[in-house]
Every structure is written in structure tokens, then in C-alpha cells.
Design a protein around this motif. Structure first.
Motif, PDB file in Angstrom:
ATOM      1  N   TYR A 168       0.833  -1.207   0.000  1.00 17.30           N
ATOM      2  CA  TYR A 168       0.000   0.000   0.000  1.00 17.30           C
ATOM      3  C   TYR A 168       0.871   1.262   0.000  1.00 17.30           C
ATOM      4  O   TYR A 168       0.590   2.230  -0.704  1.00 17.30           O
ATOM      5  N   SER A 171       2.827   1.649  -3.498  1.00 17.97           N
ATOM      6  CA  SER A 171       2.048   1.442  -4.719  1.00 17.97           C
ATOM      7  C   SER A 171       2.000   2.677  -5.610  1.00 17.97           C
ATOM      8  O   SER A 171       1.718   2.564  -6.807  1.00 17.97           O
ATOM      9  N   ARG A 172       2.269   3.850  -5.043  1.00 18.18           N
ATOM     10  CA  ARG A 172       2.207   5.093  -5.832  1.00 18.18           C
ATOM     11  C   ARG A 172       3.536   5.436  -6.490  1.00 18.18           C
ATOM     12  O   ARG A 172       3.638   6.437  -7.202  1.00 18.18           O
ATOM     13  N   LYS A 308     -10.886  -8.931  -6.260  1.00 25.20           N
ATOM     14  CA  LYS A 308     -11.231  -8.427  -7.595  1.00 25.20           C
ATOM     15  C   LYS A 308     -12.388  -9.235  -8.164  1.00 25.20           C
ATOM     16  O   LYS A 308     -13.309  -8.675  -8.787  1.00 25.20           O
ATOM     17  N   ILE A 312     -14.285  -5.694  -6.400  1.00 24.97           N
ATOM     18  CA  ILE A 312     -13.453  -4.534  -6.066  1.00 24.97           C
ATOM     19  C   ILE A 312     -12.389  -4.403  -7.156  1.00 24.97           C
ATOM     20  O   ILE A 312     -11.566  -5.292  -7.336  1.00 24.97           O
ATOM     21  N   THR A 313     -12.389  -3.289  -7.865  1.00 24.76           N
ATOM     22  CA  THR A 313     -11.547  -3.175  -9.061  1.00 24.76           C
ATOM     23  C   THR A 313     -10.352  -2.233  -8.901  1.00 24.76           C
ATOM     24  O   THR A 313      -9.309  -2.445  -9.515  1.00 24.76           O
ATOM     25  N   SER A 314     -10.455  -1.182  -8.078  1.00 28.98           N
ATOM     26  CA  SER A 314      -9.362  -0.224  -7.918  1.00 28.98           C
ATOM     27  C   SER A 314      -8.179  -0.875  -7.198  1.00 28.98           C
ATOM     28  O   SER A 314      -8.358  -1.578  -6.205  1.00 28.98           O
ATOM     29  N   ASP A 315      -6.939  -0.613  -7.703  1.00 30.81           N
ATOM     30  CA  ASP A 315      -5.747  -1.176  -7.070  1.00 30.81           C
ATOM     31  C   ASP A 315      -5.621  -0.740  -5.617  1.00 30.81           C
ATOM     32  O   ASP A 315      -5.290  -1.530  -4.731  1.00 30.81           O
ATOM     33  N   ASN A 316      -5.872   0.557  -5.359  1.00 33.53           N
ATOM     34  CA  ASN A 316      -5.759   1.057  -3.980  1.00 33.53           C
ATOM     35  C   ASN A 316      -6.773   0.394  -3.059  1.00 33.53           C
ATOM     36  O   ASN A 316      -6.466   0.033  -1.913  1.00 33.53           O
ATOM     37  N   LYS A 317      -8.014   0.230  -3.552  1.00 35.59           N
ATOM     38  CA  LYS A 317      -9.042  -0.433  -2.725  1.00 35.59           C
ATOM     39  C   LYS A 317      -8.708  -1.914  -2.520  1.00 35.59           C
ATOM     40  O   LYS A 317      -8.934  -2.462  -1.442  1.00 35.59           O
ATOM     41  N   LEU A 318      -8.160  -2.538  -3.565  1.00 34.39           N
ATOM     42  CA  LEU A 318      -7.764  -3.944  -3.434  1.00 34.39           C
ATOM     43  C   LEU A 318      -6.699  -4.107  -2.353  1.00 34.39           C
ATOM     44  O   LEU A 318      -6.792  -4.990  -1.489  1.00 34.39           O
TER      45      LEU A 318
END
Length: 514
Positions: A168, A171-172, A308, A312-318
């Protein structure tokens, strides 16, 4: 006055000894962070590795699971290494090897260099997985052994959580840099660990095996609840090691194990075991097999893919939801450590696996319903899938997760303990590797919901196996375990009877010393 003062004189020593054993267990078990971090960090890093290196699903699942296969080398080498240089220095060696592997993964420029880094790290993980529970079990008093021996699983979970947090946090970063930092930063804990472990004492059982009775007495005095218990533990260890009770001294001569003696260990455990030894081996290997075959790595390692599939599709939310899995595992493993010596291994194990069965069925049903409606969101099914995932890791962490390492490290007799634990770790890692390297292909073949229905069926078999084969071990000394599995006094004496020559040499050495 005297009677009132007596408890005050005894109680602090008991607490101090428990604290000392606690500190030793903490330091030894920290090696398990290395495996946990790798599992956790790869679950998220794999999303970016696949994009950056442009690899297929098959290459990705091999990359993620191959470390478990490589760890076989470390787990088998650790048995011989720990008998040769001691449990403590073996832990340092494991940390050094993992440091080199993490360094290579962090600077990998292509898929094959990354695979080589995982090869090196896997050897370090194999060493750590085998030696941490063995050392902790050997240094712990019987009254707190379940609590202390569960620490390796605690730190695996803590390492998984650190890996999720690392995913997390980084990831950016740019794609080419992010996953390399996630993997490379895992080298840092291994350096700290190697330095801290040098302050630990050696295992008293290893010291006795090397004839260093005075050093063993010092360690037992620091880690036993009472002086009487320390003396009893020393006598039991001497008997298990084949040292005559009357032989005493600071250092005694213990004949080196010849090739024939090594062959005897294999014969005693594998080739021609007694019925009790066969049951011990089956129990030790079985609990390791079912721990992994019930699907924990599929949930932990591929949790972003599972979520996924749940919508849940967003990388950050995953990655955020995956962090919640790590927090749940860590909290419940902490609860388990306090229950092991109060409730016992068997009740926790059976209730844990029963909860896992229901959770796996719930997860499979939720994912199956979601799969039937690919173009529409089904809120209740998504909720069931996420809740079932959290429940599954909670039930696993409160029972099957920690008890596997506690149980397998305490049931093998001293003379075959290193080999028995190595075989247990090998079974664990092979099963984990098979699950990790086939989960994506399995999900594509029978759907992701079908995969978890399969794991649920395996968990049912696990419950039946545990109920049938595994006795309660709470409160028993390590040297008394064999009797729980049906060993007779004649069985207990069998290794020593086969070593008459060694005993005569020991008695002669004792006579010379006196």
C-alpha cells in the motif's frame, strides 16, 4: 514471618525465568517474519510485476509459488546444520541467506534474475521455518511451551501484515521502481535479526547432545519455572540423548554420530518405525499437509485477485482490503497464543477447522453467485465473500495456523527431532507450492468459487484426521510425548539399546572424569 516471605522469594524467580524464555522465543521466532513478509508483499507486488515484465499468468503463479519449493533445500539442510553448529547460529545463517535473496529481488532487471533471487530467499525461508519452532520448543518450560512455540506463526502473520502495508505504501511509486522497493526492503529486518540473535543462549537440548552439561544447566536454570523442574528437564534430556544418568560433569565426551548412526535415525523414523513412531510421523506430516491444502495461501497470496473477483476493481481499494485481511490474521493469532496452554491444542484445532469449513463454503457460494452475474453487482454476495474471507483467516489464525508449528515441534523424540521437523516443513512447503503455483490455473478450470468448494472439502478431511489421530499434548514435557502416541518403555529405550557401544564409552569417560 518465614512462611509469608517464602512465596515472595520464589515468585520473582519464576516470573523472571518466564520472561527470559519469552525473550528467547521472541528473538528466535522473528525469523518467521521473513516468510510472512514475502507472502504478503508478493500478493500486491505481483500486480505490478505482471505489468512491468509483461509475463503470463502461468509465469506469475510459478514466480509466486516457487519460493516454497526452493525452501525445501533450506529446511532439509537446516536439520544437519542445526545439529552441527547449533540452533542459534543456524538462525543467524537463515537471516544472512534471506538478506542476499531480498537484495537480488530488489535489483532484478528481468524475470530470470527475479527467479534467482527467489531461489536464494527460499533457502533462507526453509532454514527459518525449520529452526524457529525447534529452538523455541527446546528452550521453553512445559507450562508455557504452547504459548511460546506459537510465536513463529505470530511473526509469520506480522510479516504478512508488513508486506501488505509495504504494498500500500509503495504502490504510488513509478511502475518500474515500486515493486522492486517492495521486495528489496525486506532485506532490512534480516540484518537486525542476525545481530539480535547473537545475544540468545544456545538450546539446552543441543548443548546436552554435545556433552556440554554445565552450559545446559545454566540455560535450563534460566528457562525453568523451578530448580526442581530444571533438574528434571536435564535428566529427561540426558536419557533421550542416551547419556547415563550417573554421568555428570561440566563437559562429557559424547561420541560423534557416525554414518551408521545417521542411518539409524532414518530407519527409526522412516524405514522401520515402531507403531508409536509411525503415528508420530503421520501426525506431524498430516497436520502440515492439511494446514496448506485447506487453501490458506490461495486466500492470503491471491487475496487481491479474490477481492477483484468479488467486485473490487481499484488497485488502492484492493490493497486496502487486503491490509484488512492482514490485520484480522494478526489480531486472531495473538488471541490464539493466550489460549493454547489454557484451552489445549486439540479443542482449538477442531473448532478452528470447523469454522474454516463453514467460511470456505460461504466464500465459494458468494464467488459463485458473483460469477453467474458478471455484468451486474450483487451486493449481498459481495458482502458474503468479503465476510467469509475475514472469517476464514480468523478461524485459521486462532487454531490451525499456530498449532501446526507448536504440535509438530513438540511431538518428535529428541534423537529424530531435527529430521522429523525438516520433513514436516518440507511437506508444508511442497503443499504450499502446489497450491500457489496452480491456483490461477485451477480457478480458470473450475471457476474461483469451485476452487474454494474444493478447499472446503479438504478441510472436512482435515477435521476427521485431527479428530482421529491427534492426542492432546498440553502440559507434557517433550521427553514424555512418545507415550501419548502409544510408545512403551521398551520403545523409549530402543535408541539407547542400539547404542551400547556409545554408552560404554560415556561411562568410561565419566569414570575418568571422576
Amino acid at each position: 514471618m518465614a512462611s509469608a516471605a517464602l512465596p515472595e522469594a520464589v515468585e520473582p524467580k519464576k516470573k523472571g525465568n518466564v520472561r527470559f524464555a519469552f525473550a528467547c522465543a521472541i528473538l528466535a521466532s522473528m525469523t518467521s517474519i521473513l516468510l510472512g513478509y514475502d507472502i504478503g508483499v508478493m500478493s500486491g507486488a505481483s500486480l505490478y510485476i505482471k505489468k512491468d515484465l509483461r509475463i503470463s499468468d502461468v509465469k506469475l503463479e510459478v514466480l509466486m509459488g516457487i519460493l516454497n519449493v526452493y525452501s525445501l533445500i533450506g529446511s532439509f539442510a537446516a536439520g544437519r546444520t542445526s545439529d552441527w553448529i547449533g540452533r542459534r547460529y543456524t538462525i543467524v545463517f537463515a537471516a544472512v541467506i534471506f538478506f542476499a535473496g531480498a537484495f537480488l529481488m530488489g535489483f532484478a532487471v528481468n524475470y530470470w534474475m527475479l527467479m534467482f533471487g527467489r531461489f536464494v530467499a527460499g533457502i533462507g525461508v526453509g532454514y527459518a521455518l525449520m529452526i524457529a519452532p525447534v529452538y523455541t520448543a527446546e528452550v521453553s518450560p512445559a507450562s508455557a511451551r504452547g504459548f511460546l512455540t506459537s510465536f513463529p506463526e505470530v511473526f509469520i502473520n506480522f510479516g504478512i501484515l508488513l508486506g501488505y502495508v509495504s504494498n500500500y505504501a509503495f504502490s504510488r511509486l513509478p511502475l518500474r521502481l515500486g515493486w522492486r522497493v517492495m521486495l528489496g526492503i525486506g532485506a532490512a529486518p534480516s540484518v537486525v535479526l542476525a545481530l539480535m540473535v547473537l545475544g540468545m543462549p544456545e538450546s539446552p537440548r543441543w548443548l546436552v547432545m554435545k556433552g556440554r552439561l554445565a552450559d545446559a544447566k545454566v540455560v535450563l536454570g534460566k528457562t525453568s519455572d523451578t530448580p526442581e523442574e530444571a533438574a528434571e528437564r536435564l535428566a529427561d534430556i540426558k536419557a533421550a540423548a542416551g547419556i547415563p544418568a550417573e554421568l555428570d560433569g561440566d563437559v562429557v565426551t559424547v561420541p560423534r554420530m557416525e554414518n551408521s548412526e545417521e542411518a539409524r535415525v532414518w530407519k527409526e523414523l522412516i524405514l522401520s518405525p515402531t507403531p508409536a513412531m509411525r503415528r508420530i510421523l503421520l501426525s506431524g506430516l498430516g497436520i502440515h499437509f492439511f494446514q496448506q491444502a485447506s487453501g490458506i495461501d490461495a486466500v492470503v497470496l491471491y487475496s487481491p485477485r479474490v477481492f477483484k473477483s468479488a467486485g473490487i476493481t481499484s488497485d488502492n481499494k484492493l490493497l486496502g482490503t487486503t491490509c484488512a485481511v492482514g490485520v484480522t490474521k494478526t489480531l486472531f493469532i495473538l488471541v490464539a497464543t493466550f489460549l493454547l496452554d489454557k484451552v489445549g491444542r486439540r479443542p482449538l484445532l477442531l473448532s478452528s477447522v470447523a469454522g474454516m469449513i463453514f467460511s470456505l463454503v460461504g466464500l465459494a457460494m458468494g464467488l459463485t453467485v458473483i460469477g453467474h452475474y458478471p455484468d451486474a453487482k450483487v451486493p449481498w454476495a459481495i458482502g458474503v465473500a468479503i465476510a467469509s474471507t475475514m472469517a476464514y483467516v480468523a478461524f485459521f489464525s486462532i487454531g490451525l495456523g499456530p498449532i501446526t508449528w507448536v504440535y509438530s515441534s513438540e511431538i518428535f523424540p529428541l534423537q529424530v527431532r531435527a529430521l522429523g521437523c525438516a520433513l514436516g516443513v518440507a511437506t508444508n512447503r511442497v503443499t504450499s507450492g502446489v497450491i500457489s503455483m496452480t491456483f490461477i490455473s485451477l480457478s480458470n478450470a473450475i471457476t474461483i468459487g469451485g476452487a474454494f468448494f474444493l478447499f472446503g472439502g479438504i478441510a472436512v478431511l482435515a477435521w476427521v484426521f485431527f479428530f482421529t489421530f491427534l492426542p492432546e499434548t498440553r502440559g507434557r514435557t517433550l521427553e514424555a510425548m512418545s507415550k501419548l502416541f502409544g510408545a512403551t518403555d521398551e520403545d523409549d529405550l530402543k535408541p539407547q539399546d542400539g547404542a551400547t557401544k556409545d554408552k560404554k564409552q560415556l561411562e568410561m569417560a565419566g569414570a575418568a572424569t571422576n
